[in-house]
Design an enzyme around this catalytic site. Structure first.
Site, PDB file in Angstrom:
ATOM      1  N   LYS A 184     -66.857 -15.437 141.781  1.00  0.00           N
ATOM      2  CA  LYS A 184     -67.435 -14.087 141.628  1.00  0.00           C
ATOM      3  C   LYS A 184     -66.322 -13.037 141.531  1.00  0.00           C
ATOM      4  O   LYS A 184     -66.411 -12.085 140.740  1.00  0.00           O
ATOM      5  CB  LYS A 184     -68.360 -13.772 142.810  1.00  0.00           C
ATOM      6  CG  LYS A 184     -68.876 -12.323 142.857  1.00  0.00           C
ATOM      7  CD  LYS A 184     -69.674 -11.963 141.606  1.00  0.00           C
ATOM      8  CE  LYS A 184     -70.484 -10.692 141.680  1.00  0.00           C
ATOM      9  NZ  LYS A 184     -69.822  -9.437 141.881  1.00  0.00           N
ATOM     10  N   GLU A 191     -64.617  -8.603 134.250  1.00  0.00           N
ATOM     11  CA  GLU A 191     -65.446  -7.398 134.013  1.00  0.00           C
ATOM     12  C   GLU A 191     -64.554  -6.145 133.928  1.00  0.00           C
ATOM     13  O   GLU A 191     -64.716  -5.311 133.031  1.00  0.00           O
ATOM     14  CB  GLU A 191     -66.446  -7.300 135.169  1.00  0.00           C
ATOM     15  CG  GLU A 191     -67.341  -6.099 135.192  1.00  0.00           C
ATOM     16  CD  GLU A 191     -68.199  -6.117 136.472  1.00  0.00           C
ATOM     17  OE1 GLU A 191     -68.796  -7.165 136.808  1.00  0.00           O
ATOM     18  OE2 GLU A 191     -68.267  -5.073 137.156  1.00  0.00           O
TER      19      GLU A 191
HETATM   20  N1  NAP Z   1     -74.012  -2.546 143.757  1.00  0.00           N
HETATM   21  C1  NAP Z   1     -73.708  -3.556 142.955  1.00  0.00           C
HETATM   22  O1  NAP Z   1     -73.811  -3.484 141.727  1.00  0.00           O
HETATM   23  C2  NAP Z   1     -73.231  -4.876 143.539  1.00  0.00           C
HETATM   24  C3  NAP Z   1     -73.190  -6.003 142.717  1.00  0.00           C
HETATM   25  C4  NAP Z   1     -72.814  -7.228 143.251  1.00  0.00           C
HETATM   26  C5  NAP Z   1     -72.465  -7.314 144.584  1.00  0.00           C
HETATM   27  N2  NAP Z   1     -72.485  -6.195 145.368  1.00  0.00           N
HETATM   28  C6  NAP Z   1     -72.107  -6.382 146.777  1.00  0.00           C
HETATM   29  O2  NAP Z   1     -73.285  -6.417 147.560  1.00  0.00           O
HETATM   30  C7  NAP Z   1     -73.016  -5.913 148.870  1.00  0.00           C
HETATM   31  C8  NAP Z   1     -73.969  -4.764 149.169  1.00  0.00           C
HETATM   32  O3  NAP Z   1     -73.752  -3.758 148.195  1.00  0.00           O
HETATM   33  P1  NAP Z   1     -74.809  -2.575 147.877  1.00  0.00           P
HETATM   34  O4  NAP Z   1     -74.413  -2.030 146.545  1.00  0.00           O
HETATM   35  O5  NAP Z   1     -76.211  -3.048 148.077  1.00  0.00           O
HETATM   36  O6  NAP Z   1     -74.412  -1.539 149.016  1.00  0.00           O
HETATM   37  P2  NAP Z   1     -75.247  -0.291 149.602  1.00  0.00           P
HETATM   38  O7  NAP Z   1     -76.321   0.131 148.657  1.00  0.00           O
HETATM   39  O8  NAP Z   1     -74.238   0.692 150.032  1.00  0.00           O
HETATM   40  O9  NAP Z   1     -75.978  -0.911 150.881  1.00  0.00           O
HETATM   41  C9  NAP Z   1     -75.247  -1.350 151.982  1.00  0.00           C
HETATM   42  C10 NAP Z   1     -76.180  -1.995 152.993  1.00  0.00           C
HETATM   43  O10 NAP Z   1     -75.385  -2.501 154.043  1.00  0.00           O
HETATM   44  C11 NAP Z   1     -75.727  -1.850 155.247  1.00  0.00           C
HETATM   45  N3  NAP Z   1     -74.537  -1.632 156.043  1.00  0.00           N
HETATM   46  C12 NAP Z   1     -73.476  -0.856 155.734  1.00  0.00           C
HETATM   47  N4  NAP Z   1     -72.535  -0.949 156.704  1.00  0.00           N
HETATM   48  C13 NAP Z   1     -73.032  -1.783 157.644  1.00  0.00           C
HETATM   49  C14 NAP Z   1     -72.532  -2.270 158.867  1.00  0.00           C
HETATM   50  N5  NAP Z   1     -71.326  -1.913 159.327  1.00  0.00           N
HETATM   51  N6  NAP Z   1     -73.304  -3.125 159.569  1.00  0.00           N
HETATM   52  C15 NAP Z   1     -74.514  -3.495 159.115  1.00  0.00           C
HETATM   53  N7  NAP Z   1     -75.054  -3.060 157.956  1.00  0.00           N
HETATM   54  C16 NAP Z   1     -74.297  -2.229 157.212  1.00  0.00           C
HETATM   55  C17 NAP Z   1     -76.411  -0.575 154.868  1.00  0.00           C
HETATM   56  O11 NAP Z   1     -77.263  -0.194 155.917  1.00  0.00           O
HETATM   57  P3  NAP Z   1     -77.691   1.344 156.218  1.00  0.00           P
HETATM   58  O12 NAP Z   1     -78.977   1.547 155.504  1.00  0.00           O
HETATM   59  O13 NAP Z   1     -77.815   1.409 157.683  1.00  0.00           O
HETATM   60  O14 NAP Z   1     -76.578   2.207 155.680  1.00  0.00           O
HETATM   61  C18 NAP Z   1     -77.168  -1.018 153.615  1.00  0.00           C
HETATM   62  O15 NAP Z   1     -78.331  -1.726 153.936  1.00  0.00           O
HETATM   63  C19 NAP Z   1     -71.548  -5.514 148.858  1.00  0.00           C
HETATM   64  O16 NAP Z   1     -70.763  -6.576 149.326  1.00  0.00           O
HETATM   65  C20 NAP Z   1     -71.281  -5.275 147.392  1.00  0.00           C
HETATM   66  O17 NAP Z   1     -69.917  -5.384 147.061  1.00  0.00           O
HETATM   67  C21 NAP Z   1     -72.877  -4.988 144.886  1.00  0.00           C
END
Ligand code: NAP
Length: 466
Positions: A184, A191
């Protein structure tokens, strides 16, 4: 394990979309989130799908409400949040339970977590998910690392939620522990390179040929019907065509030219260098994003150095061919890194399968991936994608345009680091006798490092030591 109770923690952008996808496929799901208001909002958003949903106020409450064996998916930011969530969970889990990290973890962390959890009788799956929010909701590409047994236990649900390419699920177990997250990471590195090549092409058209964004968008839309067909070219056409809601001007004109990055591009380059590899197009893309962040420095440089960007004489067809050549190099360099890691960690990665699971759902999906999987299943001289007959032919046809684009950009003062890096790689890999004879001479001169002679005698010293 096949009948594991599913739970998902972290209902952010990716987590909520993945949860809805799981529910859509008919699987009951427990959910929780750090901020519990988000859970209420999610239940409301789920509508009729909420029937199969069991919300919980905390991660621990969720684990306690789940029947064993449990499979708990973490979709939280990489790094500390994952370690903290695991530490919270472990006392409430039992033998046979599995934690699945579906975020963008550093594969080194995934290897460590696998060791630590297995030592406690628990299982861990490192699962890279690509496709952004839309992919997570409708079907992402899923790259898994873990034991065969754990994969087989969760395979049905993972394949169900994954994108399908002509019916084939874009999900696979690629190897043990860190293999999925590593693939990944490299996917994201590719990308980065592809996005940078596209941005350089846009720059030459806009600032070198004076084309309006909407017109450039039309050209990209046309390219998307040919050899460049891909998700990134498709969305580029849409971004270029869009106008700002408030000003009616091209949407791009209101976007600050400072790119974000979360680490996967940088990790790709770090791992490549650590393994004695180099991925010039990917490195250029990471560097370009980093430099873009230095907006005040660039603004000062525009005044202090006073270099100007002039016109370029490049046709659409030349830019299209150069972009194709650059994209081939980006993929080829990514697969070289995967090969080096596979050898180092003994993963036996199936490169053809990797290309296949990238054909749908993920950000770098493109029509080239079918050719890439075909190339890895066929005759691949020196194990190099660029030497596979189909790719060698494409490169022979497109390299003159790449060369012209790099030259035109350099002469007119347009930064084109990814195009330049891609061309340098091709020129180096097609030069039988290079210039490192001199480097070896210099090393021996100042450090008595010795060199190998053409006749095979190693440890030789030059006459400068006589
Ligand atoms: N966005 C993309 O396109 C994408 C694509 C592939 C992979 N990813 C990966 O997927 C993962 C999540 O990304 P996302 O884009 O969904 O992020 P996001 O929208 O910022 O959501 C983050 C989530 O994690 C929680 N969180 C943050 N800090 C935390 C902590 N210290 N302890 C427990 N929960 C915590 C948040 O909870 P709260 O609601 O309490 O803030 C929220 O539910 C990351 O590893 C990212 O790199 C993202």
């Amino acid at each position: 394990m096949t009948n594991a109770t599913l739970g998902l923690y972290g209902l952010g952008t990716m987590g909520s979309a993945l949860a809805l996808n799981i529910l859509d496929n008919g699987y009951p799901l427990h959910v929780s989130n750090r901020t519990d208001k988000v859970v209420d909002d999610f239940v409301a958003e789920a509508g009729p799908l909420a029937e199969k949903l069991t919300p919980a106020r905390s991660l621990v409450a969720m684990a306690q409400a789940m029947e064993a064996p449990r499979a708990i998916i973490l979709m939280v930011p990489a790094g500390r949040p994952v370690d903290e969530s695991i530490a919270e969970l472990v006392p409430h889990l039992e033998h046979g339970d599995v934690i699945v990290d579906a975020g963008n973890a550093d594969f080194n962390d995934t290897m460590r977590r696998t060791r630590e959890l297995e030592a406690q009788g628990l299982a861990f799956l490192g699962m890279g998910v690509s496709g952004g929010e839309e992919g997570a909701r409708r079907g992402p590409s899923i790259m898994v690392g873990g034991t065969e047994a754990v994969w087989e236990g969760l395979r049905e649900v993972i394949e169900a939620i994954a994108a399908k390419f002509e019916g084939d699920p874009c999900a696979a177990r690629l190897g043990p522990d860190g293999a999925g997250h590593f693939v990944k990471t490299v996917h994201n590195g590719i990308e980065y390179a592809d996005m940078q090549l596209i941005a350089e092409t846009y720059g030459l058209m806009r600032y070198g040929r004076g084309m309006a964004p909407a017109r450039i968008g039309e050209v990209f839309a046309g390219w998307n019907k040919g050899r460049l067909q891909s998700y990134l070219v498709e969305i580029t056409a849409e971004v270029l065509a869009a106008t700002d809601r408030e000003t009616g001007a091209p949407a791009l004109d209101d976007i600050l030219d400072r790119a974000g990055q979360k680490g996967t591009g940088r990790w790709t380059v770090i791992e490549a260098l650590r393994m004695g590899q180099s991925a010039s197009a990917i490195e250029a893309a990471v560097a370009a994003r980093s430099w873009s962040a230095e907006k005040p420095t660039r603004e000062a440089g525009a005044v202090l150095l006073g270099f100007t960007r002039g016109a370029v004489e490049l046709t659409d067809a030349e830019l299209e061919a150069a972009l194709l050549a650059g994209r081939i190099v980006a993929y080829a360099q990514g697969f070289r890194i995967l090969r080096a890691a596979s050898d180092e960690f003994g993963w036996s990665l199936d490169f053809a399968r990797v290309a296949e699971i990238w054909r749908a759902g993920c950000i770098i999906r493109s029509s080239l991936l079918d050719d890439i999987s075909g190339a890895f299943r066929g005759d691949l001289p020196e194990g190099q994608l660029i030497f596979a007959p189909a790719f060698a032919q494409m490169l022979q046809q497109s390299a003159p345009a790449l060369r012209k684009v790099v030259a035109a950009a350099a002469l007119a003062g347009h930064a084109a680091p990814a195009f330049s890096g891609a061309l340098a790689f091709l020129d180096t890999m097609s030069t039988a006798r290079g210039t490192t004879d001199l480097i070896q001479g210099q090393r021996d001169f100042f450090g008595r490092h010795g060199f190998e002679r053409l006749d095979g005698r190693a440890g030789q010293h030059g006459p400068w030591w006589d």
